[in-house]
Write an enzyme that holds these catalytic residues in place. Structure first.
Site, short mmCIF file in Angstrom:
data_model
loop_
_atom_site.label_atom_id
_atom_site.label_comp_id
_atom_site.label_asym_id
_atom_site.label_seq_id
_atom_site.Cartn_x
_atom_site.Cartn_y
_atom_site.Cartn_z
N ARG A 164 9.32 8.57 -0.53
CA ARG A 164 9.84 7.62 -1.17
C ARG A 164 9.15 6.13 -0.82
O ARG A 164 8.86 5.89 0.18
CB ARG A 164 11.25 7.58 -0.96
CG ARG A 164 11.97 6.26 -1.46
CD ARG A 164 13.42 6.26 -1.34
NE ARG A 164 14.19 7.24 -2.11
CZ ARG A 164 15.32 7.38 -2.04
NH1 ARG A 164 16.32 6.54 -1.27
NH2 ARG A 164 15.94 8.18 -2.84
N LYS A 210 -0.52 -2.48 7.84
CA LYS A 210 -1.59 -2.73 8.38
C LYS A 210 -2.75 -2.97 7.41
O LYS A 210 -3.95 -3.00 7.48
CB LYS A 210 -2.34 -2.19 9.60
CG LYS A 210 -1.32 -1.93 10.72
CD LYS A 210 -1.98 -1.25 11.99
CE LYS A 210 -1.16 -1.12 13.01
NZ LYS A 210 -1.60 -0.23 14.02
N HIS A 241 12.87 9.99 -9.90
CA HIS A 241 13.67 10.76 -8.94
C HIS A 241 13.61 12.31 -9.00
O HIS A 241 14.71 12.85 -9.46
CB HIS A 241 14.83 9.93 -8.42
CG HIS A 241 15.28 10.47 -7.13
ND1 HIS A 241 14.92 11.50 -6.07
CD2 HIS A 241 16.26 9.63 -6.38
CE1 HIS A 241 15.68 11.48 -4.93
NE2 HIS A 241 16.49 10.34 -5.25
N ARG A 295 20.77 9.94 2.26
CA ARG A 295 21.09 11.33 1.50
C ARG A 295 19.93 12.09 1.33
O ARG A 295 19.48 13.25 1.94
CB ARG A 295 21.86 11.14 0.46
CG ARG A 295 22.32 12.22 -0.15
CD ARG A 295 23.19 11.46 -1.48
NE ARG A 295 23.11 10.16 -1.23
CZ ARG A 295 23.90 9.41 -0.31
NH1 ARG A 295 25.04 9.84 0.27
NH2 ARG A 295 23.72 7.81 -0.32
N THR A 296 18.98 11.39 0.45
CA THR A 296 17.66 12.13 0.03
C THR A 296 16.66 12.41 1.27
O THR A 296 16.27 13.74 1.50
CB THR A 296 16.95 11.35 -0.87
OG1 THR A 296 17.80 10.63 -1.66
CG2 THR A 296 15.85 12.16 -1.49
N1 ASP Z 1 20.12 7.42 -4.21
C1 ASP Z 1 19.39 7.04 -5.51
C2 ASP Z 1 18.11 6.50 -5.68
O1 ASP Z 1 17.53 6.64 -4.83
C3 ASP Z 1 20.56 6.47 -6.50
C4 ASP Z 1 20.63 4.84 -5.99
O2 ASP Z 1 19.92 4.53 -4.82
O3 ASP Z 1 21.52 4.29 -6.48
O4 ASP Z 1 17.64 6.24 -6.64
#
Ligand code: ASP
Length: 336
Positions: A107, A86, A135, A57-58
């Protein structure tokens, strides 16, 4: 205020005035998310979407938001496929990526890693989740969703009573949402978790210092009673020492239609940052809620694209020109 060239690393960078400002910009992005219009304002700009931890999703939401502004997206997924495997430092990687890209969404599994990367970045960096820490873009889209959903129920944010449920210890979304609420008028907050997975003390103290009315619960039905919003979360199994330890908690706090009917208000909004763990041993937000209009989880997803467009437009300084570059959409779309 968040502005041109800034990184967004922690929700604590934001001021109270940022919230209505970003909500307004996100509202103005809806015609693009709904494919009523398209804009080429970022034509030629490149987003480096660097995801070193699992995400659907993100990652896709950041990429879609950038594409909808007319920009291009380059991605790298997973640690093993990157030069970090590396031994490259985050600083060096940032210097390299800054040569290619105009903006970065990142991320990484370690707390503080995105901020470390940003020390070497010459372009704006948006934190897409750093370990159990933060987040921030999720918190903004969550608060934006709460604001819109409450508005539809004739309520405002300052009257809200919000229950956060599940793994509040490791959940970065609830950490960031709590910190964001400290920029809002005091509300009532129920923290509903097994004792061992309760919200960190420092976050509870900050909420209380801000004047929020905070109560902790280890009983789900009690904790969600009389609330406007129930924000369910996943047991963050990847943050436990062992899978066995995580399994002790999975499935402890399930919300299904029965629980909803018995314990929640008729108008209670159900939220989740997703993914919801739908495996039988967890099943934290049951499929029997799918047809309930109260279930706002997919509206959160929609709002996430608008909010991330608002953030890109802000840090790349095109908020005022997005609509000058707008055109009609010629293709068929069921979103219009
Ligand atoms: N998608 C959210 C996160 O990356 C929540 C989860 O993973 O539970 O923190």
């Amino acid at each position: 205020m968040l502005s041109r060239g800034d990184h967004l690393l922690s929700i604590q960078q934001l001021e109270s005035a940022d919230i209505p400002h970003l909500f307004k910009i996100a509202d103005s992005m809806q015609p693009y998310v709904l494919r009523q219009k398209r804009t080429r304002v970022l034509d030629g700009a490149i987003l480096a979407n660097l995801f070193f931890e699992p995400s659907t999703r993100t990652r896709v939401s950041f990429g879609t938001a950038f594409n909808l502004l007319g920009g291009h997206v380059r991605e790298t997924v997973g640690m093993k496929a990157s030069a970090l495997a590396k031994g490259e430092s985050l600083y060096d990687m940032a210097k390299v990526i800054s040569c290619y890209a105009d903006c970065v969404a990142m991320r990484h599994p370690e707390s503080g890693s995105v901020a470390e990367f940003a020390t070497g970045s010459d372009v704006p960096v948006l934190n897409g989740g750093d370990g159990a820490n933060e987040h921030p873009t999720q918190a903004l889209l969550d608060l934006y969703t709460i604001y819109k959903e409450l508005g539809q129920n004739g309520k405002s944010l300052d009257q809200a009573s919000i229950a956060m449920v599940g793994d509040l210890k490791h959940g970065r979304t609830v950490h960031s949402l709590s910190k964001l609420l400290n920029n809002c008028a005091p509300v009532s907050i129920n923290l509903v978790a097994p004792n061992a997975l309760q919200m960190p003390d420092s976050i509870i103290r900050a909420l209380e210092t801000h004047g929020h009315q905070v109560q902790t619960f280890s009983d789900l039905a009690e904790g969600v009673q009389s609330t406007d919003v129930v924000y369910q979360t996943r047991i963050q199994e990847e943050r436990f020492e062992t899978q066995e330890e995580a399994n002790l908690y999975r499935g402890q706090f399930r919300i299904d239609k029965q629980l909803f009917d018995d314990a929640c208000e008729q108008s209670t909004i159900l939220m989740h940052p997703l993914p919801r763990d739908s495996r039988p041993e967890a099943n934290e937000l049951n499929d029997d809620l799918n047809l309930l209009d109260n279930l706002a989880i997919f509206r959160q997803t929609f709002n996430g694209v608008s909010m991330r467009m608002a953030l890109f437009a802000t840090v790349l300084d095109v908020v005022d020109s997005v609509h000058q570059y707008a055109e009609n959409v010629p293709w068929y779309s069921n979103k219009k």
